[in-house]
Design an enzyme around this catalytic site. Structure first.
Site, PDB file in Angstrom:
ATOM      1  CB  SER A 158      -3.086  -4.198 -29.785  1.00  0.00           C
ATOM      2  OG  SER A 158      -3.915  -4.106 -30.942  1.00  0.00           O
ATOM      3  CE1 TYR A 205      -5.204  -8.905 -27.872  1.00  0.00           C
ATOM      4  CE2 TYR A 205      -5.727  -6.994 -29.217  1.00  0.00           C
ATOM      5  CZ  TYR A 205      -4.799  -7.908 -28.744  1.00  0.00           C
ATOM      6  OH  TYR A 205      -3.493  -7.820 -29.131  1.00  0.00           O
TER       7      TYR A 205
END
Length: 302
Positions: free
Chosen positions: A175, A188
């Site tokens: 990501s 995350y």
């Protein structure tokens, strides 16, 4: 300084310039794409979201067999049935990548029942979506175990055989938050930053291993139910990526042996700005884009 060392020092900037020019030319010209015929692909988190689209795209591009790993049998079964209907052999196994023993056990089952995995796609991930103070300790650990440590276990399980065969590819669906974190996703962002370091180190470590390569995909916010409720301040300027686009670009990167892929390409600018701008300027960019508040409406996967 002896003559040999002096020669290396002089040639080094010339070599770097050559590789820059070569990369630029390759970027402009159509790349040669290898065939996926005969490849056995294993996708973690393959039952839904990006994983499901990855399975479909690998099958569409000619992969011999597709294997799905995940924790929800219903999703895995539905995806496997769709892939089989398209004409590609597909198998699914229940496996929690956070569980090291389970990963090793299921990897052995895969080798015995399906064959040697030649393309491993580490896609499984979770997000807690809360601040550090509001986060549950077990939820924080779960994010690190699945998003980061799971890659250690799956790669250790399948990479040795790839090296023996001189044929393999390790893929990580990462990501952009690994390089440009936002508030509200501390679990995350941390896990993806660790995952990126893992892939960077692995990619360098495999430079002298013929036939075995790596690809790391760093997409912007993708329209998946995992980030359900997340809102971007200017959706017209920064629309969420479609899952099928991420899948298509990932498979294409494998076929062209591309090490790192930023989606969309404008994310290169974000990384560049972060490396040269002062912290105060980056804070203003975050305020302008609304990243400070984008997780206030986060719901996550239900």
């Amino acid at each position: 300084m002896d003559l040999k060392t002096f020669g290396c020092v002089v040639l080094f900037p010339i070599q770097i310039f050559y590789y820059i020019v070569k990369a630029s030319v390759c970027w402009l010209l159509p790349s040669r794409r290898r065939s996926l015929a005969g490849e056995i692909v294993l996708i973690t988190g393959g039952g839904r979201g990006i994983g499901r689209h990855l399975a479909s795209e690998f099958a569409k591009q000619g992969a011999k067999k597709v294997i799905l790993w995940g924790r929800t049998e219903k999703c895995l079964k539905e995806t496997a049935e769709d892939i089989c209907q398209s004409g590609t052999e597909c198998h699914y196994f229940l496996c929690d990548v956070a569980n090291r023993e389970e990963v090793y056990r299921q990897a052995k089952v895969v080798r015995e029942k399906v064959g040697d995995v030649t393309i491993l796609v580490n896609n499984a991930a979770v997000v807690h979506g809360k601040s550090l103070i509001d986060s549950d300790d077990d939820a924080l650990l779960k994010s690190q175990h699945i998003n980061t440590m799971g890659q250690f276990w799956t790669t250790k399980a399948f990479l040795p055989r790839m090296l023996e065969l001189c044929n393999g590819h390790v893929v990580c669906i990462n990501s952009i938050l690994s390089q440009s974190p936002i508030p509200g996703t501390i679990d995350y962002c941390t896990s993806k930053a660790s995952s990126l370091a893992f892939m960077e180190s692995l990619t360098l470590g495999l430079l002298d291993c013929p036939g075995v390569s790596c690809t790391t995909v760093l997409p912007f916010h993708t329209n998946t139910d995992m980030f359900q409720g997340m809102k971007v301040r200017f959706p017209q300027l920064f629309p969420p990526l479609r899952q099928e686009v991420v899948a298509q670009r990932t498979v294409d990167a494998v076929r062209t042996n591309t090490a790192f892929v930023y989606l969309p390409w404008t994310m290169h600018m974000l990384v560049l700005l972060k490396s040269i701008l002062p912290q105060t300027a980056m804070e203003e960019i975050h305020r302008f884009s609304g990243s400070y508040t984008c997780m206030n409406t986060f719901k996550g996967r239900t």
